[in-house]
Write a protein that holds these residues in place. Sequence first.
Motif, mmCIF file in Angstrom:
data_model
loop_
_atom_site.group_PDB
_atom_site.id
_atom_site.type_symbol
_atom_site.label_atom_id
_atom_site.label_comp_id
_atom_site.label_asym_id
_atom_site.label_seq_id
_atom_site.Cartn_x
_atom_site.Cartn_y
_atom_site.Cartn_z
ATOM 1 N N TYR A 183 -23.319 78.504 50.907
ATOM 2 C CA TYR A 183 -21.962 78.601 50.371
ATOM 3 C C TYR A 183 -21.377 77.205 50.259
ATOM 4 O O TYR A 183 -21.725 76.313 51.040
ATOM 5 C CB TYR A 183 -21.085 79.471 51.280
ATOM 6 C CG TYR A 183 -21.565 80.896 51.375
ATOM 7 C CD1 TYR A 183 -21.189 81.838 50.425
ATOM 8 C CD2 TYR A 183 -22.419 81.293 52.394
ATOM 9 C CE1 TYR A 183 -21.643 83.149 50.498
ATOM 10 C CE2 TYR A 183 -22.880 82.599 52.477
ATOM 11 C CZ TYR A 183 -22.483 83.510 51.526
ATOM 12 O OH TYR A 183 -22.934 84.806 51.597
ATOM 13 N N GLU A 207 -20.862 81.252 46.697
ATOM 14 C CA GLU A 207 -22.284 81.158 46.967
ATOM 15 C C GLU A 207 -22.987 80.435 45.814
ATOM 16 O O GLU A 207 -22.832 80.830 44.655
ATOM 17 C CB GLU A 207 -22.879 82.548 47.147
ATOM 18 C CG GLU A 207 -24.338 82.535 47.494
ATOM 19 C CD GLU A 207 -24.928 83.926 47.641
ATOM 20 O OE1 GLU A 207 -26.154 83.998 47.853
ATOM 21 O OE2 GLU A 207 -24.200 84.917 47.526
ATOM 22 N N ARG A 216 -28.465 81.940 53.034
ATOM 23 C CA ARG A 216 -27.379 81.898 52.060
ATOM 24 C C ARG A 216 -26.696 80.537 52.127
ATOM 25 O O ARG A 216 -26.469 79.992 53.212
ATOM 26 C CB ARG A 216 -26.363 83.003 52.338
ATOM 27 C CG ARG A 216 -26.934 84.404 52.226
ATOM 28 C CD ARG A 216 -27.286 84.732 50.818
ATOM 29 N NE ARG A 216 -27.768 86.106 50.718
ATOM 30 C CZ ARG A 216 -28.316 86.605 49.640
ATOM 31 N NH1 ARG A 216 -28.478 85.872 48.571
ATOM 32 N NH2 ARG A 216 -28.717 87.847 49.608
ATOM 33 N N SER A 261 -29.457 79.451 47.047
ATOM 34 C CA SER A 261 -29.144 80.436 48.072
ATOM 35 C C SER A 261 -30.168 81.554 48.000
ATOM 36 O O SER A 261 -30.292 82.225 46.991
ATOM 37 C CB SER A 261 -27.738 80.987 47.844
ATOM 38 O OG SER A 261 -27.379 81.879 48.849
#
Length: 132
Positions: free
Chosen positions: A88, A126, A86, A81
């Motif tokens: 997740y 994350e 990002r 990430s």
Amino acid sequence: MAINDPIGDLITRIRNAQMRRHSKTVVPASKLRGWVLDVLAAEGYIRGYARVEKEGEKPTFEVELKYFDGEPVISNIKRVSKPGRRVYSSVSELAPVRNGLGISILSTPKGVMSDQAARAANVGGEVLCQVY
């Protein structure tokens, strides 16, 4: 110097120190870096780390790297990430790294933990990095 990606900086410093076969490396201290180093130490990828505070300087972590038969224990460490993208993952989507021989480090609502601990706690989050 401002660092936009502190975890990426930590990973790069560890990778560079291991390429040069250093026994220790110095990293600027922060809570998130400390939590990631806690996971690396608990999983046996580094010997440990210590917080160093000198007069008039910002605190740092001195990370002791781990080697086995002259080769680094961490053969590969990569950021998943990134600030621009990002990543997740829910607990059901957490895939094992290298068929269980490596770990993913996650930032979850219950703290920073390895993928195995996240499965046991039944939380996702994350995906910070993968180590093997």
